[in-house]
Design a protein around this motif. Sequence first.
Motif, mmCIF file in Angstrom:
data_model
loop_
_atom_site.group_PDB
_atom_site.id
_atom_site.type_symbol
_atom_site.label_atom_id
_atom_site.label_comp_id
_atom_site.label_asym_id
_atom_site.label_seq_id
_atom_site.Cartn_x
_atom_site.Cartn_y
_atom_site.Cartn_z
ATOM 1 N N PHE A 1 -12.151 -32.635 -23.941
ATOM 2 C CA PHE A 1 -11.546 -33.135 -22.703
ATOM 3 C C PHE A 1 -12.167 -32.483 -21.478
ATOM 4 C CE2 PHE A 1 -8.397 -33.000 -19.290
ATOM 5 C CZ PHE A 1 -8.139 -34.351 -19.150
ATOM 6 N N ARG A 2 -12.340 -31.166 -21.529
ATOM 7 C CA ARG A 2 -12.920 -30.449 -20.387
ATOM 8 C C ARG A 2 -14.336 -30.949 -20.104
ATOM 9 N NH1 ARG A 2 -16.062 -26.537 -18.558
ATOM 10 N NH2 ARG A 2 -15.290 -25.014 -17.033
ATOM 11 N N THR A 3 -15.092 -31.201 -21.166
ATOM 12 C CA THR A 3 -16.475 -31.643 -20.991
ATOM 13 C C THR A 3 -16.538 -33.028 -20.366
ATOM 14 O OG1 THR A 3 -17.149 -30.320 -22.905
ATOM 15 C CG2 THR A 3 -18.670 -32.035 -22.172
ATOM 16 N N VAL A 4 -15.714 -33.953 -20.882
ATOM 17 C CA VAL A 4 -15.704 -35.310 -20.339
ATOM 18 C C VAL A 4 -15.202 -35.311 -18.893
ATOM 19 C CG1 VAL A 4 -14.634 -37.587 -20.511
ATOM 20 C CG2 VAL A 4 -15.458 -36.455 -22.563
ATOM 21 N N ALA A 5 -14.103 -34.586 -18.637
ATOM 22 C CA ALA A 5 -13.541 -34.553 -17.281
ATOM 23 C C ALA A 5 -14.549 -33.968 -16.299
ATOM 24 C CB ALA A 5 -12.245 -33.741 -17.273
ATOM 25 N N GLY A 6 -15.194 -32.877 -16.691
ATOM 26 C CA GLY A 6 -16.187 -32.264 -15.822
ATOM 27 C C GLY A 6 -17.381 -33.172 -15.588
ATOM 28 N N HIS A 7 -17.806 -33.862 -16.642
ATOM 29 C CA HIS A 7 -18.947 -34.776 -16.522
ATOM 30 C C HIS A 7 -18.667 -35.871 -15.495
ATOM 31 C CE1 HIS A 7 -22.606 -36.766 -18.066
ATOM 32 N NE2 HIS A 7 -21.947 -37.875 -17.818
ATOM 33 N N HIS A 8 -17.438 -36.404 -15.533
ATOM 34 C CA HIS A 8 -17.092 -37.478 -14.597
ATOM 35 C C HIS A 8 -16.893 -36.967 -13.176
ATOM 36 C CE1 HIS A 8 -16.825 -41.066 -17.139
ATOM 37 N NE2 HIS A 8 -16.486 -40.228 -18.107
ATOM 38 N N ARG A 9 -16.802 -35.652 -13.026
ATOM 39 C CA ARG A 9 -16.773 -35.077 -11.674
ATOM 40 C C ARG A 9 -18.172 -34.719 -11.206
ATOM 41 N NH1 ARG A 9 -12.408 -32.025 -13.870
ATOM 42 N NH2 ARG A 9 -13.792 -30.217 -14.021
ATOM 43 N N GLY A 10 -19.189 -35.033 -12.024
ATOM 44 C CA GLY A 10 -20.564 -34.761 -11.648
ATOM 45 C C GLY A 10 -21.045 -33.387 -12.052
ATOM 46 N N GLU A 11 -20.335 -32.721 -12.969
ATOM 47 C CA GLU A 11 -20.733 -31.395 -13.426
ATOM 48 C C GLU A 11 -21.581 -31.489 -14.690
ATOM 49 O OE1 GLU A 11 -17.065 -29.333 -13.981
ATOM 50 O OE2 GLU A 11 -16.379 -29.688 -11.924
ATOM 51 N N ASP A 12 -22.340 -30.421 -14.961
ATOM 52 C CA ASP A 12 -23.231 -30.394 -16.125
ATOM 53 C C ASP A 12 -22.519 -29.869 -17.370
ATOM 54 O OD1 ASP A 12 -25.481 -31.359 -14.831
ATOM 55 O OD2 ASP A 12 -26.089 -29.373 -14.147
ATOM 56 N N THR A 13 -21.292 -30.314 -17.609
ATOM 57 C CA THR A 13 -20.509 -29.734 -18.688
ATOM 58 C C THR A 13 -21.071 -30.055 -20.072
ATOM 59 O OG1 THR A 13 -19.018 -31.626 -18.431
ATOM 60 C CG2 THR A 13 -18.330 -29.532 -17.451
ATOM 61 N N LEU A 14 -21.661 -31.236 -20.250
ATOM 62 C CA LEU A 14 -22.230 -31.574 -21.555
ATOM 63 C C LEU A 14 -23.432 -30.678 -21.843
ATOM 64 C CD1 LEU A 14 -22.062 -33.378 -24.012
ATOM 65 C CD2 LEU A 14 -23.466 -35.069 -22.841
ATOM 66 N N LEU A 15 -24.259 -30.464 -20.841
ATOM 67 C CA LEU A 15 -25.398 -29.570 -20.995
ATOM 68 C C LEU A 15 -24.924 -28.141 -21.258
ATOM 69 C CD1 LEU A 15 -28.435 -29.032 -20.886
ATOM 70 C CD2 LEU A 15 -28.227 -28.799 -18.397
ATOM 71 N N GLN A 16 -23.866 -27.724 -20.586
ATOM 72 C CA GLN A 16 -23.329 -26.379 -20.795
ATOM 73 C C GLN A 16 -22.837 -26.197 -22.224
ATOM 74 O OE1 GLN A 16 -20.348 -25.926 -17.754
ATOM 75 N NE2 GLN A 16 -21.846 -26.211 -16.096
ATOM 76 N N LEU A 17 -22.232 -27.234 -22.782
ATOM 77 C CA LEU A 17 -21.758 -27.165 -24.165
ATOM 78 C C LEU A 17 -22.932 -27.007 -25.131
ATOM 79 C CD1 LEU A 17 -19.401 -27.313 -26.137
ATOM 80 C CD2 LEU A 17 -19.554 -29.811 -26.054
ATOM 81 N N VAL A 18 -24.013 -27.737 -24.863
ATOM 82 C CA VAL A 18 -25.216 -27.607 -25.693
ATOM 83 C C VAL A 18 -25.787 -26.194 -25.574
ATOM 84 C CG1 VAL A 18 -27.598 -28.386 -26.007
ATOM 85 C CG2 VAL A 18 -25.790 -30.046 -25.559
ATOM 86 N N GLN A 19 -25.835 -25.664 -24.356
ATOM 87 C CA GLN A 19 -26.377 -24.321 -24.146
ATOM 88 C C GLN A 19 -25.543 -23.267 -24.874
ATOM 89 O OE1 GLN A 19 -26.304 -24.408 -19.862
ATOM 90 N NE2 GLN A 19 -28.494 -24.869 -19.700
ATOM 91 N N LEU A 20 -24.241 -23.463 -24.903
ATOM 92 C CA LEU A 20 -23.359 -22.526 -25.607
ATOM 93 C C LEU A 20 -23.654 -22.530 -27.097
ATOM 94 C CD1 LEU A 20 -20.942 -20.616 -25.670
ATOM 95 C CD2 LEU A 20 -19.442 -22.627 -25.735
ATOM 96 N N ARG A 21 -23.756 -23.711 -27.669
ATOM 97 C CA ARG A 21 -24.049 -23.808 -29.103
ATOM 98 C C ARG A 21 -25.442 -23.264 -29.405
ATOM 99 N NH1 ARG A 21 -24.972 -29.329 -32.339
ATOM 100 N NH2 ARG A 21 -25.615 -28.405 -34.311
ATOM 101 N N GLU A 22 -26.406 -23.540 -28.542
ATOM 102 C CA GLU A 22 -27.760 -23.029 -28.745
ATOM 103 C C GLU A 22 -27.769 -21.502 -28.735
ATOM 104 O OE1 GLU A 22 -32.243 -23.296 -26.763
ATOM 105 O OE2 GLU A 22 -30.542 -24.256 -25.770
ATOM 106 N N ALA A 23 -27.036 -20.900 -27.798
ATOM 107 C CA ALA A 23 -27.003 -19.439 -27.718
ATOM 108 C C ALA A 23 -26.449 -18.837 -28.998
ATOM 109 C CB ALA A 23 -26.165 -19.005 -26.523
ATOM 110 N N VAL A 24 -25.402 -19.458 -29.546
ATOM 111 C CA VAL A 24 -24.796 -18.949 -30.781
ATOM 112 C C VAL A 24 -25.764 -19.087 -31.952
ATOM 113 C CG1 VAL A 24 -22.944 -19.299 -32.451
ATOM 114 C CG2 VAL A 24 -22.435 -19.383 -30.008
ATOM 115 N N GLU A 25 -26.348 -20.273 -32.121
ATOM 116 C CA GLU A 25 -27.201 -20.505 -33.286
ATOM 117 C C GLU A 25 -28.512 -19.729 -33.202
ATOM 118 O OE1 GLU A 25 -27.556 -24.164 -35.226
ATOM 119 O OE2 GLU A 25 -25.702 -25.025 -34.412
ATOM 120 N N THR A 26 -29.070 -19.589 -32.016
ATOM 121 C CA THR A 26 -30.303 -18.818 -31.870
ATOM 122 C C THR A 26 -30.070 -17.361 -32.250
ATOM 123 O OG1 THR A 26 -31.041 -20.287 -30.092
ATOM 124 C CG2 THR A 26 -32.158 -18.177 -30.291
#
Length: 238
Positions: free
Chosen positions: A79-104
């Motif tokens: 919900f936070r990602t979708v809501a932020g995305h529709h406000r013009g924020e990079d929330t989807l990219l931030q979610l990817v970066q979070l997962r990348e940081a963990v897996e790396t």
Amino acid sequence: MAARDLQERIKKLIIDRRLASGAPLPTEPELMAHLGASRNSVREALKGLQAMGIVEIRHGFGTYVGAMSLAPMVEGLAFRTVAGHHRGEDTLLQLVQLREAVETGLVARLAGRLPDTDLVELDALVDRMEEQAALGGDGIAETDRAFHATLYRGLDNALLGEVLEAFWDAFHRVHTDLGGAPQDPLVTCRQHREIVDAVRSGDAIRAEEAIREHFGNIRARVSTTDTQHPHRCHNERV
């Protein structure tokens, strides 16, 4: 007494009595006596805990310790990602970066340490991806999911597995809802094959680079979603 205070005391009761998922909680009158609270206050507190997955109310049977899954976390992230995305924020990219940081940070610990049985299973999953890619890519996302779950299973950390699953669920729910750019199945297969080969080789740096390349591809797809979003603010980064 505030519902939040009652919730904390009920959680403490579960911990103190070492109650496992599925175990029955004290009856409603017993909780009222133990907590010194009214029936309505206890019910309100239990409903809040049920929303968090901590308890399960089975009408006509009683209240039990819940599965305590990360489902509420998935809902909140999505919900936070979708809501932020529709406000013009990079929330989807931030979610990817979070997962990348963990897996790396994790994959280097697996290099050269996975048992042959896990490596054989990972090879088989990439083989399945290649077969699915040849047929147009249907089903490849779920095979991709199984690949990552199998890869990090070797760390023997159940909570980590649940967190990674939560990231996965949130990302794919959001990306699907927003109509993200489809992945290139051939690229997906090649990148996952490289991850397996790097882990098998015992080269931690190569394994990290393989994960970064994989997520670099995902970031590119996410950026495409961002730039195509009709409500995105013109001064936002992509």
